[in-house]
Write an enzyme that holds these catalytic residues in place. Structure first.
Site, PDB file in Angstrom:
ATOM      1  N   ASN A   1      -4.172  10.802  -1.426  1.00 23.01           N
ATOM      2  CA  ASN A   1      -4.985   9.640  -1.086  1.00 23.01           C
ATOM      3  C   ASN A   1      -6.438   9.887  -1.475  1.00 23.01           C
ATOM      4  OD1 ASN A   1      -6.757   8.033   1.018  1.00 23.01           O
ATOM      5  ND2 ASN A   1      -4.812   6.965   0.761  1.00 23.01           N
ATOM      6  N   SER A   2      -7.079   8.844  -1.949  1.00 18.76           N
ATOM      7  CA  SER A   2      -8.444   8.976  -2.471  1.00 18.76           C
ATOM      8  C   SER A   2      -9.455   9.422  -1.416  1.00 18.76           C
ATOM      9  CB  SER A   2      -8.899   7.640  -3.061  1.00 18.76           C
ATOM     10  OG  SER A   2      -7.998   7.239  -4.044  1.00 18.76           O
TER      11      SER A   2
ATOM     12  N   ASP B   1       0.631   4.111  -7.389  1.00 21.57           N
ATOM     13  CA  ASP B   1       0.048   5.452  -7.505  1.00 21.57           C
ATOM     14  C   ASP B   1      -0.279   5.754  -8.984  1.00 21.57           C
ATOM     15  OD1 ASP B   1       0.156   5.713  -4.807  1.00 21.57           O
ATOM     16  OD2 ASP B   1       1.940   6.968  -4.760  1.00 21.57           O
TER      17      ASP B   1
ATOM     18  N   ASP C   1       1.079  -0.875  -5.064  1.00 16.40           N
ATOM     19  CA  ASP C   1       0.287   0.312  -5.320  1.00 16.40           C
ATOM     20  C   ASP C   1       1.243   1.325  -5.955  1.00 16.40           C
ATOM     21  OD1 ASP C   1      -1.097   2.660  -5.202  1.00 16.40           O
ATOM     22  OD2 ASP C   1      -1.397   2.662  -3.027  1.00 16.40           O
TER      23      ASP C   1
ATOM     24  N   LYS D   1      -0.233  12.706  -6.727  1.00 18.29           N
ATOM     25  CA  LYS D   1      -1.604  12.387  -6.306  1.00 18.29           C
ATOM     26  C   LYS D   1      -1.767  12.583  -4.799  1.00 18.29           C
ATOM     27  CE  LYS D   1      -1.594   9.124  -4.039  1.00 18.29           C
ATOM     28  NZ  LYS D   1      -1.895   7.871  -3.318  1.00 18.29           N
TER      29      LYS D   1
ATOM     30  N   SER E   1       0.813  -1.213   0.000  1.00 20.14           N
ATOM     31  CA  SER E   1       0.000   0.000   0.000  1.00 20.14           C
ATOM     32  C   SER E   1       0.854   1.274   0.000  1.00 20.14           C
ATOM     33  CB  SER E   1      -0.891  -0.032   1.250  1.00 20.14           C
ATOM     34  OG  SER E   1      -1.270   1.269   1.616  1.00 20.14           O
ATOM     35  N   GLY E   2       0.501   2.185  -0.891  1.00 17.27           N
ATOM     36  CA  GLY E   2       1.201   3.469  -0.939  1.00 17.27           C
ATOM     37  C   GLY E   2       0.947   4.263   0.332  1.00 17.27           C
ATOM     38  N   LEU E   3      -0.303   4.226   0.788  1.00 14.90           N
ATOM     39  CA  LEU E   3      -0.643   4.939   2.017  1.00 14.90           C
ATOM     40  C   LEU E   3       0.204   4.407   3.179  1.00 14.90           C
ATOM     41  CD1 LEU E   3      -2.438   6.717   3.884  1.00 14.90           C
ATOM     42  CD2 LEU E   3      -4.036   4.791   4.008  1.00 14.90           C
TER      43      LEU E   3
ATOM     44  N   ARG F   1      -6.507   1.234 -12.105  1.00 14.14           N
ATOM     45  CA  ARG F   1      -7.438   1.665 -11.051  1.00 14.14           C
ATOM     46  C   ARG F   1      -8.229   2.880 -11.520  1.00 14.14           C
ATOM     47  NH1 ARG F   1      -5.339   3.015  -4.989  1.00 14.14           N
ATOM     48  NH2 ARG F   1      -6.640   4.833  -4.557  1.00 14.14           N
TER      49      ARG F   1
ATOM     50  N   ASP G   1       0.633  10.561   1.957  1.00 11.64           N
ATOM     51  CA  ASP G   1       0.393   9.729   0.777  1.00 11.64           C
ATOM     52  C   ASP G   1       0.231  10.638  -0.443  1.00 11.64           C
ATOM     53  OD1 ASP G   1      -0.173   7.578  -0.834  1.00 11.64           O
ATOM     54  OD2 ASP G   1      -2.214   7.286  -0.109  1.00 11.64           O
TER      55      ASP G   1
ATOM     56  N   GLU H   1      -3.225   4.237 -10.868  1.00 13.42           N
ATOM     57  CA  GLU H   1      -4.537   4.891 -10.805  1.00 13.42           C
ATOM     58  C   GLU H   1      -4.579   6.081 -11.756  1.00 13.42           C
ATOM     59  OE1 GLU H   1      -3.650   5.400  -6.583  1.00 13.42           O
ATOM     60  OE2 GLU H   1      -4.276   7.505  -6.742  1.00 13.42           O
TER      61      GLU H   1
ATOM     62  N   HIS I   1     -12.575   1.894  -7.408  1.00 13.92           N
ATOM     63  CA  HIS I   1     -12.501   2.411  -6.045  1.00 13.92           C
ATOM     64  C   HIS I   1     -13.743   3.252  -5.725  1.00 13.92           C
ATOM     65  CE1 HIS I   1     -10.603   2.720  -2.350  1.00 13.92           C
ATOM     66  NE2 HIS I   1      -9.671   3.605  -2.556  1.00 13.92           N
TER      67      HIS I   1
HETATM   68  C1  SPV Z   1      -3.425   2.490  -0.602  1.00 15.39           C
HETATM   69  O1  SPV Z   1      -3.516   1.555   0.184  1.00 15.39           O
HETATM   70  O2  SPV Z   1      -2.471   3.266  -0.615  1.00 15.39           O
HETATM   71  C2  SPV Z   1      -4.481   2.731  -1.569  1.00 15.39           C
HETATM   72  C3  SPV Z   1      -5.836   2.360  -1.234  1.00 15.39           C
HETATM   73  O3  SPV Z   1      -4.209   3.317  -2.575  1.00 15.39           O
HETATM   74  S1  SPV Z   1      -6.608   3.764  -0.639  1.00 15.39           S
HETATM   75  O4  SPV Z   1      -5.885   4.240   0.495  1.00 15.39           O
HETATM   76  O5  SPV Z   1      -7.945   3.321  -0.305  1.00 15.39           O
HETATM   77  O6  SPV Z   1      -6.639   4.753  -1.687  1.00 15.39           O
HETATM   78 MG    MG Z   2      -2.484   4.285  -2.560  1.00  9.30          MG
END
Ligand code: SPV
Ligand code: MG
Length: 553
Positions: free
Chosen positions: A131-132, A96, A94, A129, A55-57, A168, A67, A123, A199
């Site tokens: 975080n979503s 990004d 991930d 970017k 996971s990027g986050l 994504r 993130d 994505e 997502h």
């Molecule tokens: C991550 O885990 O970094 C993701 C998923 O991209 S989310 O945090 O839901 O965007």
């Molecule tokens: Mg991410």
């Protein structure tokens, strides 16, 4: 346990990608669990998951960053390499937005493949970017054709046909609706994506289910139900979802654990109550793969040091030292600011001998924290050394050394003994006349030949140890208190001691190591002699202890 040890190379470079492809394409619902470093990757695998979501986050948060592409992609790559080395299951990264344009995407895919990463998810947002779940609707989406170019470039760059590219779609996150989501998914499929990650930031799965309904599995679908977590997993299964990603729960659980631990230790200024809650350090070592390293040491380190254990006799008081040994055994008398035994342990360790075993007796409690395996002697009698050794029978195995807790020595003494492959070997000091002058107890030896330049290459053997100079035998030196044994030698000695114990009429009282050496010789065992001069000190008296304080200077 993992079938592949830490830091070892994967069996085949491409097996992880093939596995991920299988997971994505299978009709079974599969789960990817988040990890953000080598340790968490290993924990995910041990829990039984088939694949890891890098996971990027979580990776950025564990680095103390946002993130928002604050970590450069090569920094992320470094973390991924640790994760990949620490696990054998596939990792979906991930990625990004691909960290730039189509060209960066090409390099990214190559670099990921070289770290045995199984696939990447990109994505359709713009670099850098966010975080979503942070201001999702205000984040611009990438142009469809530009994003398709990135997918194509990644496909073109991959060396391994199984490397997985997941596209994504952030249309719901940005608030652009179902039509846009489907349009984008269609375009990314055409561009060559292996799966669509759809997502949504809603607390219910309505958007996702609407998409699934429309999409009809034209390409496998991957979901991240972080926000709509109350949806029963069977609902995803029913809709033939390919994979579900549990996206950040290792990071979040480690945060709650660390916060609780810090709060408690800060408040209590003590570790007692936290000890029950945290894993023992042995669990940390296990996860790090210490066992594998121990096995590898046996296999790859020069046989001598790492495979040799030492047994140190430190059970006597040493009455000759008077006041100094009222509250401690002789081995714990301080020389140069630390106990004799510590000097000995250090000398062994610096020679590479790490399996250290100590027989304690008189004031044995003083040896509690010396970092060696301890054995309790059944005697504290100075002469009954073999009886004392019999309390540590189980360590009489493999290459080993027996020595004393009051004999200081330079590391090369041990090194020389370790180099000798004979079943039994002893170190003999040719400067035996010096000890005679000091009016102290000494083990003099008669050997097959005296030390001489002429017979340098000839093997010399022990004939007899004598403590009495009066009988007129030719003396060739003084035994320095080291007995080195091969595995065969240790086995012979162990059997001999067991025989002594079993033989009711054999009196082990007063039977010392010198007598043991003589018995071994009488029984036809060859004991190799290694001659040296000086570089050791037998601390028998206060005077010796004082001399010891300048030893090695
Ligand atoms: C991550 O885990 O970094 C993701 C998923 O991209 S989310 O945090 O839901 O965007
Ligand atoms: Mg991410």
């Amino acid at each position: 346990m993992l079938d592949r040890p830490v830091n070892s190379q994967p069996c085949s470079l491409f097996t992880k990608s093939a596995k991920l492809r299988e997971i994505v394409e299978s009709s079974e619902l599969c789960f990817l669990m988040e990890a953000h470093n080598g340790l968490s990757a290993r924990i995910v695998e041990e829990a039984g998951f088939e694949a890891i979501w890098a996971s990027g986050l979580s990776i950025s948060a564990s680095l103390g960053l946002r993130d928002s592409n604050e970590a450069t992609w090569t920094q992320v790559l470094e973390v991924l390499e640790f994760m990949s080395d620490a696990s054998t299951i596939p990792i979906l990264v991930d990625g990004d937005t691909g960290y730039g344009d189509f060209n960066t995407m090409r390099r990214l895919v190559r670099k990921l493949e070289s770290r045995d990463i199984a696939g990447v998810c990109i994505e359709d947002k713009c670099f850098p970017k966010t975080n979503s779940f942070i201001r999702g609707t205000s984040q611009p989406l990438a142009k469809i054709d530009e994003f398709c170019g990135k997918i194509k470039a990644g496909r073109d760059a991959q060396q391994n046909e199984n490397f997985v590219i997941v596209a994504r779609v952030e249309a719901f996150i940005a608030g652009w609706g179902l039509g846009e989501a489907v349009k984008r998914a269609e375009a990314y499929m055409e561009a060559g994506a292996d799966a669509i990650l759809m997502h949504s930031a809603l607390r219910n799965p309505s958007e996702i289910f609407a998409f699934l309904n429309e999409w009809q599995n034209r390409l496998p679908v991957v979901l991240v139900p972080t926000k709509y977590f109350t949806t029963p997993t069977d609902e995803f299964r029913k809709r033939d979802v390919s994979c579900v990603i549990w996206a950040n729960h290792n990071l979040r659980s480690s945060i709650s654990a660390m916060q609780a631990t810090c709060e408690k230790i800060f408040r209590e200024q003590n570790l007692e109550s936290i000890e029950e809650v945290v894993v023992p350090v042995s669990e940390v070592f296990r996860l790090q793969g210490e066992d594998e390293l121990a096995d590898a040491e046996k296999k790859f380190l020069p046989a001598a040091a790492s495979n040799t254990r030492a047994l140190i006799l430190a059970y006597t008081r040493g009455e000759e030292m008077g006041e100094l040994t009222v509250d401690r055994p002789k081995a714990m008398v301080e020389i140069n600011g630390k106990p004799l035994l510590n000097h000995i342990i250090e000398a062994y360790r610096s020679a590479g001998v790490r399996d250290l075993n100590v027989i304690r007796g008189y004031r044995g409690e003083c040896l509690e924290n010396i970092g060696c395996t301890l054995f309790n002697s059944k005697t504290i009698d100075r002469r009954s050394e073999v009886f004392a050794v019999s309390s540590a029978l189980e360590v009489l195995e493999g290459n080993m050394l027996i020595s004393y807790g009051d004999v200081l020595f330079k590391k090369f003494i041990v090194t020389q003994l370790l180099d000798c492959e004979a079943d039994f070997a002893v170190m003999i000091d040719t400067a035996w006349r010096n000890s005679r002058n000091r009016n102290r107890f000494a083990d003099y030896v008669v050997c097959s030949r005296e030390s001489s330049q002429v017979g340098f290459y000839e093997e010399v053997f022990l004939k007899r140890v004598i403590s009495d100079l009066a009988n007129g035998s030719p003396i060739h030196g003084e035994w320095m208190g080291f007995l080195k044994m091969s595995a065969t030698g240790a086995e012979i000695l162990r059997k001999l001691i067991v025989e002594m114990i079993d033989e009711n009429n054999f009196n082990m009282e007063g039977f010392d190591m010198a007598a043991l050496l003589n018995l071994l010789v009488e029984r036809g065992n060859e004991i190799r002699v290694i001659y040296t001069t000086g570089n050791w000190l037998d601390c028998d008296s206060v005077a010796d202890a004082v001399e010891g304080s300048t030893f090695g200077r």
